[in-house]
Design a protein around this motif. Sequence first.
Motif, short mmCIF file in Angstrom:
data_model
loop_
_atom_site.label_atom_id
_atom_site.label_comp_id
_atom_site.label_asym_id
_atom_site.label_seq_id
_atom_site.Cartn_x
_atom_site.Cartn_y
_atom_site.Cartn_z
N SER A 58 48.57 27.98 38.04
CA SER A 58 47.48 28.81 38.55
C SER A 58 47.86 30.29 38.54
O SER A 58 47.09 31.14 38.09
CB SER A 58 47.11 28.36 39.96
OG SER A 58 46.12 29.22 40.50
N THR A 59 49.06 30.60 39.02
CA THR A 59 49.52 31.98 39.04
C THR A 59 49.66 32.50 37.61
O THR A 59 49.25 33.62 37.30
CB THR A 59 50.88 32.09 39.77
OG1 THR A 59 50.73 31.56 41.07
CG2 THR A 59 51.36 33.53 39.84
N ARG A 60 50.24 31.69 36.73
CA ARG A 60 50.40 32.07 35.33
C ARG A 60 49.05 32.37 34.69
O ARG A 60 48.87 33.39 34.03
CB ARG A 60 51.09 30.94 34.57
CG ARG A 60 51.27 31.25 33.07
CD ARG A 60 51.48 30.00 32.24
NE ARG A 60 50.28 29.18 32.29
CZ ARG A 60 50.28 27.86 32.32
NH1 ARG A 60 51.41 27.19 32.29
NH2 ARG A 60 49.16 27.18 32.37
N ASP A 61 48.07 31.49 34.89
CA ASP A 61 46.76 31.68 34.28
C ASP A 61 46.05 32.91 34.82
O ASP A 61 45.41 33.65 34.08
CB ASP A 61 45.90 30.43 34.47
CG ASP A 61 46.44 29.23 33.70
OD1 ASP A 61 47.31 29.42 32.82
OD2 ASP A 61 45.99 28.10 33.99
N THR A 62 46.15 33.13 36.14
CA THR A 62 45.51 34.31 36.75
C THR A 62 46.13 35.58 36.19
O THR A 62 45.41 36.51 35.81
CB THR A 62 45.66 34.27 38.28
OG1 THR A 62 45.01 33.09 38.76
CG2 THR A 62 45.03 35.48 38.93
N PHE A 63 47.46 35.62 36.15
CA PHE A 63 48.13 36.81 35.63
C PHE A 63 47.84 36.97 34.13
O PHE A 63 47.60 38.09 33.66
CB PHE A 63 49.64 36.74 35.87
CG PHE A 63 50.35 38.00 35.45
CD1 PHE A 63 50.22 39.16 36.19
CD2 PHE A 63 51.12 38.02 34.30
CE1 PHE A 63 50.86 40.33 35.78
CE2 PHE A 63 51.76 39.17 33.89
CZ PHE A 63 51.63 40.34 34.64
N GLY A 64 47.83 35.87 33.39
CA GLY A 64 47.50 35.93 31.96
C GLY A 64 46.12 36.51 31.72
O GLY A 64 45.93 37.34 30.83
N SER A 65 45.15 36.12 32.51
CA SER A 65 43.79 36.66 32.39
C SER A 65 43.76 38.15 32.70
O SER A 65 43.07 38.93 32.04
CB SER A 65 42.83 35.93 33.33
OG SER A 65 42.67 34.60 32.92
N TYR A 66 44.53 38.55 33.70
CA TYR A 66 44.62 39.97 34.07
C TYR A 66 45.19 40.78 32.91
O TYR A 66 44.64 41.82 32.52
CB TYR A 66 45.49 40.12 35.32
CG TYR A 66 45.88 41.53 35.64
CD1 TYR A 66 44.96 42.41 36.20
CD2 TYR A 66 47.17 41.99 35.37
CE1 TYR A 66 45.31 43.73 36.49
CE2 TYR A 66 47.53 43.30 35.66
CZ TYR A 66 46.60 44.16 36.22
OH TYR A 66 46.96 45.45 36.49
N VAL A 67 46.29 40.32 32.33
CA VAL A 67 46.93 41.04 31.22
C VAL A 67 45.98 41.07 30.01
O VAL A 67 45.84 42.11 29.36
CB VAL A 67 48.28 40.40 30.85
CG1 VAL A 67 48.83 40.97 29.55
CG2 VAL A 67 49.28 40.61 31.98
N GLU A 68 45.33 39.97 29.71
CA GLU A 68 44.38 39.94 28.59
C GLU A 68 43.25 40.93 28.81
O GLU A 68 42.80 41.57 27.86
CB GLU A 68 43.82 38.54 28.40
CG GLU A 68 44.82 37.58 27.78
CD GLU A 68 44.32 36.15 27.70
OE1 GLU A 68 43.15 35.90 28.07
OE2 GLU A 68 45.10 35.29 27.28
N GLY A 69 42.78 41.09 30.04
CA GLY A 69 41.75 42.06 30.35
C GLY A 69 42.20 43.49 30.08
O GLY A 69 41.46 44.30 29.52
N ILE A 70 43.42 43.79 30.46
CA ILE A 70 43.97 45.13 30.22
C ILE A 70 44.11 45.36 28.71
O ILE A 70 43.74 46.43 28.20
CB ILE A 70 45.34 45.30 30.92
CG1 ILE A 70 45.13 45.36 32.43
CG2 ILE A 70 46.06 46.55 30.43
CD1 ILE A 70 46.42 45.34 33.23
N LEU A 71 44.63 44.38 28.00
CA LEU A 71 44.78 44.51 26.55
C LEU A 71 43.43 44.66 25.86
O LEU A 71 43.28 45.43 24.93
CB LEU A 71 45.54 43.30 25.99
CG LEU A 71 47.01 43.20 26.39
CD1 LEU A 71 47.60 41.88 25.91
CD2 LEU A 71 47.81 44.37 25.87
#
Length: 156
Positions: A58-71
């Motif tokens: 869950s933490t990985r997916d949330t952070f992954g979505s955050y990074v993808e949004g920035i990118l």
Amino acid sequence: MLNSKTLLLAHHGTAGALLAEALALDVAVPGQTLIVHLLVVPDFWAGMQGDDWLNNASTRDTFGSYVEGILEKDVAQQLRALEGRCAERGIAYKSIMRYGDPAECLVETAAQEGASMVVIGPPRPKGTPGYRSRMDLEKLARGLQVPLLVAARAAS
């Protein structure tokens, strides 16, 4: 002047890509050239998050979505900026994003778009921070049916 009706430009915002952009804009003929801006997300990004990364899925997916949004915002800004520079010079512009092996994406896109030339930046020098795109220049040169221009770095 080279025949540059459709110029495929590999560009992803790095210093080398900016050199490729400058070269492409110099070669392009206003009113005659279409710059096809190819932004490749290298396939090595798929392995950047392990199953146990950041404690749990869950933490990985949330952070992954955050990074993808920035990118995604960064990519949109790069696309708009190059589109604006092309418009200022009277050069037609089209953008394409692809995921995969950089050389394969360039070869395939050059064929699909009917490119008359491909422009890329120089390899990132060893010791320079950041990820290398892992561009296989030999595979690219063998696979292309059109001229390949590689922007040069200024001598230090």
